[in-house]
Scaffold this motif. Structure first.
Motif, PDB file in Angstrom:
ATOM      1  N   TYR A  83      -5.411  -1.039   6.690  1.00 23.86           N
ATOM      2  CA  TYR A  83      -4.404  -1.466   6.216  1.00 23.86           C
ATOM      3  C   TYR A  83      -3.728  -0.125   5.808  1.00 23.86           C
ATOM      4  CZ  TYR A  83      -3.289  -0.011   1.174  1.00 23.86           C
ATOM      5  OH  TYR A  83      -2.321   0.246   0.147  1.00 23.86           O
ATOM      6  N   PHE A 137       2.976  -3.564   2.854  1.00 22.44           N
ATOM      7  CA  PHE A 137       4.150  -3.602   2.610  1.00 22.44           C
ATOM      8  C   PHE A 137       4.246  -3.815   1.237  1.00 22.44           C
ATOM      9  CE2 PHE A 137       7.334  -6.764   1.640  1.00 22.44           C
ATOM     10  CZ  PHE A 137       9.095  -5.452   2.186  1.00 22.44           C
ATOM     11  N   ALA A 138       3.310  -4.218   0.553  1.00 25.51           N
ATOM     12  CA  ALA A 138       3.766  -4.742  -0.868  1.00 25.51           C
ATOM     13  C   ALA A 138       3.379  -3.150  -1.389  1.00 25.51           C
ATOM     14  CB  ALA A 138       2.483  -5.191  -0.520  1.00 25.51           C
ATOM     15  N   SER A 139       2.421  -2.524  -1.622  1.00 20.56           N
ATOM     16  CA  SER A 139       2.121  -0.955  -1.693  1.00 20.56           C
ATOM     17  C   SER A 139       2.787  -0.194  -1.236  1.00 20.56           C
ATOM     18  CB  SER A 139       0.670  -0.308  -0.681  1.00 20.56           C
ATOM     19  OG  SER A 139       0.602  -0.737   0.240  1.00 20.56           O
ATOM     20  N   ARG A 140       3.818   0.061  -0.806  1.00 23.75           N
ATOM     21  CA  ARG A 140       4.788   0.792  -0.149  1.00 23.75           C
ATOM     22  C   ARG A 140       5.790   0.433  -1.134  1.00 23.75           C
ATOM     23  NH1 ARG A 140       7.099   4.847   2.581  1.00 23.75           N
ATOM     24  NH2 ARG A 140       5.507   4.592   4.325  1.00 23.75           N
ATOM     25  N   ARG A 141       5.848  -0.718  -1.140  1.00 23.82           N
ATOM     26  CA  ARG A 141       7.399  -1.498  -1.752  1.00 23.82           C
ATOM     27  C   ARG A 141       7.261  -1.503  -3.295  1.00 23.82           C
ATOM     28  NH1 ARG A 141      11.390  -4.553  -1.490  1.00 23.82           N
ATOM     29  NH2 ARG A 141      12.873  -6.038  -2.371  1.00 23.82           N
ATOM     30  N   ILE A 142       6.390  -1.581  -3.711  1.00 26.33           N
ATOM     31  CA  ILE A 142       5.937  -1.950  -5.765  1.00 26.33           C
ATOM     32  C   ILE A 142       4.999   0.176  -5.514  1.00 26.33           C
ATOM     33  CG2 ILE A 142       3.779  -2.007  -7.146  1.00 26.33           C
ATOM     34  CD1 ILE A 142       3.266  -4.222  -5.974  1.00 26.33           C
ATOM     35  N   TYR A 158       8.980   0.618   6.512  1.00 32.06           N
ATOM     36  CA  TYR A 158       9.741  -0.713   6.657  1.00 32.06           C
ATOM     37  C   TYR A 158      11.395  -1.073   6.722  1.00 32.06           C
ATOM     38  CZ  TYR A 158       4.849  -2.334   7.233  1.00 32.06           C
ATOM     39  OH  TYR A 158       3.036  -2.455   7.697  1.00 32.06           O
ATOM     40  N   ARG A 208       8.782   1.967  -5.850  1.00 32.79           N
ATOM     41  CA  ARG A 208       9.572   1.742  -7.103  1.00 32.79           C
ATOM     42  C   ARG A 208       9.301   2.573  -8.345  1.00 32.79           C
ATOM     43  NH1 ARG A 208      10.294  -5.025  -7.248  1.00 32.79           N
ATOM     44  NH2 ARG A 208      12.365  -4.166  -5.053  1.00 32.79           N
ATOM     45  N   ALA A 234       0.012   0.410   5.733  1.00 33.66           N
ATOM     46  CA  ALA A 234       0.861   1.483   4.495  1.00 33.66           C
ATOM     47  C   ALA A 234       1.577   2.346   4.962  1.00 33.66           C
ATOM     48  CB  ALA A 234      -0.295   1.837   3.378  1.00 33.66           C
ATOM     49  N   ALA A 276       0.806  -7.226   5.214  1.00 33.74           N
ATOM     50  CA  ALA A 276       1.335  -8.137   3.496  1.00 33.74           C
ATOM     51  C   ALA A 276       0.875  -6.829   2.966  1.00 33.74           C
ATOM     52  CB  ALA A 276       0.832  -9.632   3.711  1.00 33.74           C
ATOM     53  N   ALA A 277       0.200  -6.690   2.921  1.00 31.07           N
ATOM     54  CA  ALA A 277      -0.970  -5.051   2.020  1.00 31.07           C
ATOM     55  C   ALA A 277      -0.081  -4.215   1.672  1.00 31.07           C
ATOM     56  CB  ALA A 277      -2.212  -5.393   2.131  1.00 31.07           C
TER      57      ALA A 277
END
Length: 365
Positions: free
Chosen positions: A65, A205-210, A73, A213, A69, A202-203
């Protein structure tokens, strides 16, 4: 040491700088644990789900992970304008690298099918994460490295299982090689790739995006990433301890086998790095991007290789042991190649002053 090397050196943390030592200690600790706590093997067996021990599976996910992270991306298109870099990187990573490891594995380990298969799996797991450290130390192009890492991370989800099927079953059959009853399921490999790469990808990508933001990129890069970064090493060391606790008998009875695994790995890293640097110089990419091409070609995602080997063949398999030996050899070899890169810059890229200067400035910043 050159001024550039001195400027780059602080980029390597204490954990990363001593990684071979930590891995060695984890191996010794695992061997001792397996010898003096023999009940551990039964405990891990009782905690298995679909052939994978839950503690080992957890260690694999924890080590994957943080690596994913860190990937930027949003920069996947940043180097697409440099077709020479992009195409040469894809060719080296997905055509030359797996083919070279296949040849080396059969040349050096023809009589040891489990270790041979483990090495082939290492060759299929392309560079992510730690290659950025070697690239920074050698004053390569950091943005290009980040993009190539992101591309390889995404591409592996699709390509790994198919290439595994080709190199482990199809190609040996075409060449008339004896696989000694090796039964490899492309579906099983694909499932393990999806679990141990897809889930943390997926985790990550999601942690970076969230995170970006809600708190901004500066907070994410300067606060969050350094906090989770060491967990990749913790997960790796935890997994190695458990693997060597289970593998202890095989290792102590056959120490020369471990040495034999190391020989093709040494040849692989040196050849891939050399071909990458020479290709970049021939294509006129300049020092910074030639170095990036070389390290992204030579580095491997040993975390994924270990995960797939365990998931497909089991924690006590020779394939898993071959995967664990990978980082023990890769880390000191690539650190050494950092200094070779800095020497090659002075000898082969003497007219390429702008790119190295920019890279050094980035490392200092």
């Amino acid at each position: 040491m050159s001024n550039q090397a001195a400027a780059a050196a602080p980029r390597l943390s204490t954990l990363d700088r001593w990684l071979p030592a930590w891995i060695g200690l984890a191996m010794v600790g695992g061997l001792a644990l397996g010898r003096f706590v023999p009940v551990l093997a039964d405990v891990l067996a009782r905690l298995e789900v679909a052939g994978i021990s839950l503690p080992i599976g957890l260690g694999l996910l924890v080590m994957m992970y943080p690596v994913l992270a860190k990937v930027r991306y949003d920069r996947l298109t940043a180097v697409t304008g440099d077709k020479r870099l992009l195409v040469s990187s894809l060719v080296l990573n997905w055509l030359v690298g797996p083919a070279l490891m296949f040849v080396l594995a059969w040349v050096f380990l023809a009589d040891l099918p489990e270790y041979r298969t483990g090495l082939i799996i290492v060759g299929l797991a392309r560079c992510i994460a730690m290659v950025v450290i070697w690239n920074d130390l050698a004053c390569g192009d950091r943005e290009a490295a980040a993009v190539l890492v992101a591309i390889n991370s995404v591409f592996q989800v699709v390509a790994f299982a198919l290439l595994g099927w080709f190199y482990l079953t199809v190609l040996p059959g075409w060449l008339g090689l004896d696989t000694q009853g090796l039964d490899v399921s492309v579906g099983q490999i694909a499932v393990n790739v999806l679990v141990f790469l897809g889930v943390p990808l997926a985790a990550g990508f999601a942690s970076r995006r969230i995170g970006e933001r809600r708190r901004g990129r500066a907070w994410y890069e300067e606060r969050f990433v350094p906090r989770i970064g060491p967990w990749a090493l913790y997960g790796l060391l935890f997994t190695i301890v458990l693997l060597f606790a289970l593998q202890g008998d095989a290792v102590t009875r056959h120490p020369l086998d471990v040495a034999r695994i190391a020989v093709p790995l040494l040849a692989y890293f040196a050849v891939m790095w050399g071909v990458g640097l020479a290709a970049g110089r021939t294509l006129g990419l300049g020092y910074a991007r030639s170095t990036t091409l070389a390290f992204t070609a030579a580095g491997n995602n040993f975390e994924l290789a270990i995960a797939v080997a365990i998931g497909t063949f089991g924690a006590t398999s020779g394939q898993a042991l071959a995967g664990v030996v990978g980082p023990l050899i890769e880390v000191p070899v690539l650190v050494g190649l950092v200094y070779v890169s800095l020497w090659a810059r002075r000898r082969w890229f003497s007219t390429d002053g702008a790119a190295p200067a920019r890279a050094v400035q980035e490392v200092r910043s």
